[in-house]
Enzyme design. Structure first.
Site, PDB file in Angstrom:
ATOM      1  N   TYR A 212      52.679 -68.272  50.709  1.00 14.00           N
ATOM      2  CA  TYR A 212      53.413 -69.485  51.064  1.00 14.00           C
ATOM      3  C   TYR A 212      52.472 -70.679  51.189  1.00 14.00           C
ATOM      4  CZ  TYR A 212      56.868 -72.388  53.512  1.00 14.00           C
ATOM      5  OH  TYR A 212      57.726 -73.390  53.880  1.00 14.00           O
TER       6      TYR A 212
ATOM      7  N   SER B 284      55.001 -78.197  53.811  1.00 11.29           N
ATOM      8  CA  SER B 284      54.722 -77.634  55.136  1.00 11.29           C
ATOM      9  C   SER B 284      53.300 -77.999  55.521  1.00 11.29           C
ATOM     10  CB  SER B 284      54.861 -76.109  55.113  1.00 11.29           C
ATOM     11  OG  SER B 284      54.371 -75.548  56.306  1.00 11.29           O
TER      12      SER B 284
END
Length: 227
Positions: free
Chosen positions: A151, A136
């Protein structure tokens, strides 16, 4: 025959990656943690898609899946490390629940690492081995802020692992890349993101790279991203 395995393949981006790879003629191993979840998703997709139970947080489960893939399909050409958890929008670094952080690291970083170690003998035997780590842009150092600490930290670490694996496996001809699918409208991404098919296509691009393609890079839609 090209055999591709996708972790977390029963929903979202992983499921669509499975569909697109099957559409390209791959034999697809769709994995999921829950008993029946992988088989159900594979049956719904149809075609040359096969469900296998796999928990990336369990080294024994990874080893068992590798044995099953070897016995059923004869080898593995593409490993897509897609499974991920804990998009922790409710947390901030200074007050983060470190148990949540540890869980994210176990699934999002150690999970792919376990998968590579378990499947590396099969990948090394492939004529065109590929490893794709679904990352990401929040894992890019230059993009870091105070949100999603578990995350984001896990994706920074996954990007670092990608670079190290690419260097280590270059001599074996294994292309290893990290891919950001973008903000996608999935259960994790929420409403408002781009279509799942577009995010999955970004991942598939790295899974089907030609020999001599890039390795050790970070990409979205085939374009390099800054680390």
């Amino acid at each position: 025959m090209t055999v591709s395995l996708v972790t977390g393949g029963n929903r979202g981006i992983g499921r669509e990656v499975c569909r697109q790879l099957a559409e390209r003629g791959h034999t697809v191993v769709l994995t999921a943690r829950g008993p029946g979840a992988a088989e159900k998703a594979a049956a719904e997709l149809g075609g040359d898609v096969h469900g296998v139970v796999l928990d990336v947080t369990d080294a024994g489960s990874a080893a068992a899946a590798a044995s099953q893939v070897r016995d059923r399909f004869g080898g593995l050409d593409v490993l897509v490390n897609n499974a991920a958890i804990s998009y922790d929008t409710w947390q901030r670094p200074a007050t983060a629940d470190l148990e949540v952080v540890a869980g994210a690291l176990d699934t999002n970083v150690l999970g792919p690492w376990r998968m590579v170690q378990a499947f590396l003998p099969l990948l090394r035997a492939s004529a065109h081995p590929r490893i794709v780590n679904v990352s990401s842009e929040v894992g890019a150092i230059g993009s870091l802020g105070a949100s999603t600490p578990a995350y984001s930290t896990s994706k920074v670490a996954l990007n670092a692992l990608t670079v190290m694996l690419a260097a280590d496996l270059r001599g074996d001809g294994v292309l290893v890349n990290a891919v950001c699918p973008g903000w996608v409208a999935t259960d994790m991404g929420g409403a408002g993101g781009r279509p799942v098919a577009a995010g999955a296509a970004s991942v598939v691009w790295a899974a089907v790279l030609a020999d001599g393609g890039p390795t050790g890079g970070f990409f979205r839609d085939g374009q390099r991203l800054d680390w």
